[in-house]
Design a protein around this motif. Structure first.
Motif, PDB file in Angstrom:
ATOM      1  N   MET A   1       0.650  -1.114   0.133  1.00 53.95           N
ATOM      2  CA  MET A   1       0.120  -0.019   0.069  1.00 53.95           C
ATOM      3  C   MET A   1       0.743   1.461   0.060  1.00 53.95           C
ATOM      4  N   LEU A   2       2.024   1.138   0.527  1.00 52.39           N
ATOM      5  CA  LEU A   2       3.079   2.215   0.517  1.00 52.39           C
ATOM      6  C   LEU A   2       3.681   2.397  -0.801  1.00 52.39           C
ATOM      7  N   GLU A   3       3.646   1.484  -1.858  1.00 52.95           N
ATOM      8  CA  GLU A   3       4.455   1.503  -2.914  1.00 52.95           C
ATOM      9  C   GLU A   3       3.523   1.363  -3.974  1.00 52.95           C
ATOM     10  N   PRO A   4       2.319   2.227  -4.277  1.00 53.87           N
ATOM     11  CA  PRO A   4       1.583   1.740  -5.412  1.00 53.87           C
ATOM     12  C   PRO A   4       2.187   1.800  -6.784  1.00 53.87           C
ATOM     13  N   GLU A   5       3.324   2.415  -6.870  1.00 49.61           N
ATOM     14  CA  GLU A   5       4.201   2.410  -8.212  1.00 49.61           C
ATOM     15  C   GLU A   5       4.372   0.928  -8.392  1.00 49.61           C
ATOM     16  N   THR A   6       4.968   0.217  -7.502  1.00 45.83           N
ATOM     17  CA  THR A   6       5.495  -1.100  -7.449  1.00 45.83           C
ATOM     18  C   THR A   6       4.543  -2.277  -7.719  1.00 45.83           C
TER      19      THR A   6
ATOM     20  N   ALA B   1       1.589  -1.153  -9.418  1.00 46.86           N
ATOM     21  CA  ALA B   1       1.241  -1.040 -10.745  1.00 46.86           C
ATOM     22  C   ALA B   1       2.164  -1.638 -11.853  1.00 46.86           C
ATOM     23  N   ARG B   2       3.534  -1.626 -11.346  1.00 49.85           N
ATOM     24  CA  ARG B   2       4.503  -2.408 -12.458  1.00 49.85           C
ATOM     25  C   ARG B   2       4.315  -3.780 -12.225  1.00 49.85           C
ATOM     26  N   SER B   3       4.036  -4.420 -11.085  1.00 46.92           N
ATOM     27  CA  SER B   3       3.529  -5.807 -11.092  1.00 46.92           C
ATOM     28  C   SER B   3       2.376  -6.257 -11.576  1.00 46.92           C
ATOM     29  N   VAL B   4       1.478  -5.556 -11.760  1.00 43.07           N
ATOM     30  CA  VAL B   4      -0.022  -5.803 -12.484  1.00 43.07           C
ATOM     31  C   VAL B   4       0.334  -5.583 -13.645  1.00 43.07           C
TER      32      VAL B   4
ATOM     33  N   GLU C   1      -8.320   8.424   1.935  1.00 38.95           N
ATOM     34  CA  GLU C   1      -8.929   9.145   1.106  1.00 38.95           C
ATOM     35  C   GLU C   1      -7.890   9.595  -0.101  1.00 38.95           C
ATOM     36  N   GLN C   2      -6.844   9.611   0.404  1.00 35.72           N
ATOM     37  CA  GLN C   2      -5.536   9.757  -0.732  1.00 35.72           C
ATOM     38  C   GLN C   2      -4.827   8.359  -1.053  1.00 35.72           C
ATOM     39  N   ALA C   3      -4.705   7.453  -0.035  1.00 40.04           N
ATOM     40  CA  ALA C   3      -3.933   6.297  -0.523  1.00 40.04           C
ATOM     41  C   ALA C   3      -4.824   5.222  -1.298  1.00 40.04           C
ATOM     42  N   LEU C   4      -5.875   4.903  -1.170  1.00 38.15           N
ATOM     43  CA  LEU C   4      -6.940   3.970  -1.754  1.00 38.15           C
ATOM     44  C   LEU C   4      -7.008   4.473  -3.139  1.00 38.15           C
ATOM     45  N   PRO C   5      -7.555   5.767  -3.282  1.00 37.80           N
ATOM     46  CA  PRO C   5      -7.723   6.109  -4.852  1.00 37.80           C
ATOM     47  C   PRO C   5      -6.451   6.284  -5.657  1.00 37.80           C
ATOM     48  N   ASP C   6      -5.450   6.547  -5.030  1.00 31.23           N
ATOM     49  CA  ASP C   6      -4.020   6.600  -5.681  1.00 31.23           C
ATOM     50  C   ASP C   6      -3.782   5.265  -6.277  1.00 31.23           C
ATOM     51  N   LEU C   7      -3.901   4.176  -5.186  1.00 30.99           N
ATOM     52  CA  LEU C   7      -3.543   2.701  -5.642  1.00 30.99           C
ATOM     53  C   LEU C   7      -4.421   2.284  -6.823  1.00 30.99           C
ATOM     54  N   ILE C   8      -5.764   2.601  -6.543  1.00 32.75           N
ATOM     55  CA  ILE C   8      -6.624   1.902  -7.574  1.00 32.75           C
ATOM     56  C   ILE C   8      -6.369   2.674  -8.959  1.00 32.75           C
ATOM     57  N   SER C   9      -6.218   4.017  -9.029  1.00 34.60           N
ATOM     58  CA  SER C   9      -6.012   4.706 -10.173  1.00 34.60           C
ATOM     59  C   SER C   9      -4.651   4.172 -10.761  1.00 34.60           C
ATOM     60  N   GLN C  10      -3.587   3.699 -10.154  1.00 31.76           N
ATOM     61  CA  GLN C  10      -2.446   3.313 -10.912  1.00 31.76           C
ATOM     62  C   GLN C  10      -2.610   1.836 -11.176  1.00 31.76           C
ATOM     63  N   VAL C  11      -3.097   1.016 -10.540  1.00 31.79           N
ATOM     64  CA  VAL C  11      -3.227  -0.500 -11.037  1.00 31.79           C
ATOM     65  C   VAL C  11      -4.168  -0.597 -12.236  1.00 31.79           C
ATOM     66  N   LEU C  12      -5.249   0.577 -12.190  1.00 32.56           N
ATOM     67  CA  LEU C  12      -6.086   0.262 -13.314  1.00 32.56           C
ATOM     68  C   LEU C  12      -5.552   0.723 -14.499  1.00 32.56           C
ATOM     69  N   ASP C  13      -4.892   1.922 -14.405  1.00 29.64           N
ATOM     70  CA  ASP C  13      -3.893   2.184 -15.609  1.00 29.64           C
ATOM     71  C   ASP C  13      -2.999   1.329 -16.240  1.00 29.64           C
ATOM     72  N   SER C  14      -2.494   0.048 -15.173  1.00 30.20           N
ATOM     73  CA  SER C  14      -1.753  -0.830 -15.481  1.00 30.20           C
ATOM     74  C   SER C  14      -2.459  -2.120 -16.094  1.00 30.20           C
ATOM     75  N   GLY C  15      -3.646  -2.070 -15.867  1.00 32.56           N
ATOM     76  CA  GLY C  15      -4.491  -2.981 -16.703  1.00 32.56           C
ATOM     77  C   GLY C  15      -5.105  -3.915 -15.641  1.00 32.56           C
ATOM     78  N   ALA C  16      -5.413  -3.651 -14.334  1.00 33.47           N
ATOM     79  CA  ALA C  16      -6.068  -4.400 -13.455  1.00 33.47           C
ATOM     80  C   ALA C  16      -7.705  -4.658 -13.796  1.00 33.47           C
ATOM     81  N   ASP C  17      -8.200  -5.752 -13.823  1.00 40.25           N
ATOM     82  CA  ASP C  17      -9.287  -6.089 -14.217  1.00 40.25           C
ATOM     83  C   ASP C  17     -10.389  -6.077 -12.844  1.00 40.25           C
ATOM     84  N   ALA C  18      -9.982  -5.973 -11.695  1.00 38.02           N
ATOM     85  CA  ALA C  18     -11.028  -5.754 -10.736  1.00 38.02           C
ATOM     86  C   ALA C  18     -10.151  -5.481  -9.481  1.00 38.02           C
ATOM     87  N   ILE C  19     -10.866  -4.812  -8.606  1.00 40.36           N
ATOM     88  CA  ILE C  19     -10.244  -4.614  -7.194  1.00 40.36           C
ATOM     89  C   ILE C  19     -11.145  -4.893  -6.181  1.00 40.36           C
TER      90      ILE C  19
END
Length: 334
Positions: free
Chosen positions: A112-117, A119-122, A147-165
């Motif tokens: 959760m502290l590394e959303p970029e990681t 996203a790259r993994s996804v 309110e910041q951490a969750l949408p930030d993570l979701i946004s990045q993993v969706l951009d990387s192609g995640a199919d569901a959260i």
């Protein structure tokens, strides 16, 4: 009143040391449609360990998802590739488990502290996967603002192609709380998960955490696309008996528990014949008849007799015989 939740997803959560292949086979005998999850399997273990033992499953388990743990995109992609022949319906990345085991490997809730990681993994997993790739996360960890951490993570993993959260609607505290306490002490915030669905209306978003009944599950499905039960489904698996009707539109039927008994006895016999022990199977069945007369004796038989040397499938029959089945719970009496 018509059920407008048909074809939404009901899932049994991935739980370390609980949702192994024997548990999943047992749950599948009760619900044909619930989405089942493996316990978390670390990518390194798939790459370097006893792959067949880690990933083998009964064909009847589908639909079933494989949950992976890891933080190295290349290793996660390799684990996905190696798991492909085993026929899982979904690959899920664990971004929510707070145990010491995952903290030492810097994955699980730590991510959760590394959303970029994440996203790259996804992205790496999607590049090789032939099935959907999903993420299961918390709303935040430690001092993060959800309110910041969750949408930030979701946004990045969706951009990387995640199919569901899938979102466990609690924070995780990486220091100071045990895994058990992390499932109970941090307050639940279902509303933030609902808001994520409002923000991404076209994305599958499911909810997990503290949900104990099918009525509660249906209430959540007014707001999200899927609902996931963990301990409530494991500790009293009979809750799964009405899942197919309430969530998938199947006809309402009365479960024949004695047919399930016979199938579990046959499954246990096959497991024992290949060198396994009865207790590997029956430990997941102990809570089945919670609340029925005779359930205490049922639990005693499965907790003690099933673990004696040489115990065989007849122990399952003896346990079922101890239960006084009530009209409406089982079609016939013992």
């Amino acid at each position: 009143m018509p059920n407008n939740h048909k074809n939404k997803v009901f899932a049994v959560a991935p739980m370390i040391d609980w949702t192994d292949r024997h548990c999943r086979f047992f749950h599948r005998q009760i619900s044909r449609t619930a989405l089942l999850y493996t316990e978390m399997v670390v990518a390194d273990a798939i790459i370097h360990g006893p792959r067949d033992g880690l990933l083998a499953r009964d064909a009847s388990e589908n639909p079933v998802a494989l949950q992976l743990g890891g933080s190295d995109p290349r290793k996660l992609a390799e684990a996905v590739r190696l798991a492909e022949p085993f026929g899982y319906d979904e690959i899920n990345l664990n971004v929510g488990c707070p145990s010491d085991r995952v903290q030492s490997g810097t994955f699980g809730a730590c991510l959760m502290l590394e959303p970029e990681t994440v996203a790259r993994s996804v992205a790496a997993m999607k590049a090789v996967a032939r099935v959907p790739v999903t993420v299961k996360c918390r709303i935040g960890v430690d001092e993060q603002d959800p309110e910041q951490a969750l949408p930030d993570l979701i946004s990045q993993v969706l951009d990387s192609g995640a199919d569901a959260i899938w979102v466990h609607a609690r924070k995780a505290w990486l220091k100071g709380l045990s895994p058990k306490e992390n499932r109970e002490i941090p307050p639940l915030d279902y509303e933030i998960v609902y808001r994520m669905k409002q923000r991404w209306p076209d994305v599958f978003i499911g909810i997990n955490g503290g949900i104990k009944t099918l009525d509660e599950a249906e209430a959540h499905l007014d707001h999200v696309d899927g609902v996931m039960l963990g301990r409530a489904a494991y500790q009293n698996a009979s809750i799964l008996a009405d899942v197919d009707h309430r969530f998938s539109g199947a006809p309402a039927i009365e479960i024949d528990w004695f047919d399930i008994r016979d199938r579990m006895m046959a499954y246990a016999a096959e497991h024992i014949a290949t060198g396994g022990r009865l207790g590997h199977v029956t430990r997941h069945m102990v809570g089945l008849f919670t609340g029925l007369p005779g359930s205490r004796r049922y639990r005693q038989i499965l907790s003690t007799d099933a673990n004696r040397p040489g115990a065989g499938p007849e122990v399952i029959a003896a346990a079922f015989a101890a239960v006084e089945f009530v009209e409406g719970d089982v079609a016939v009496s013992a």
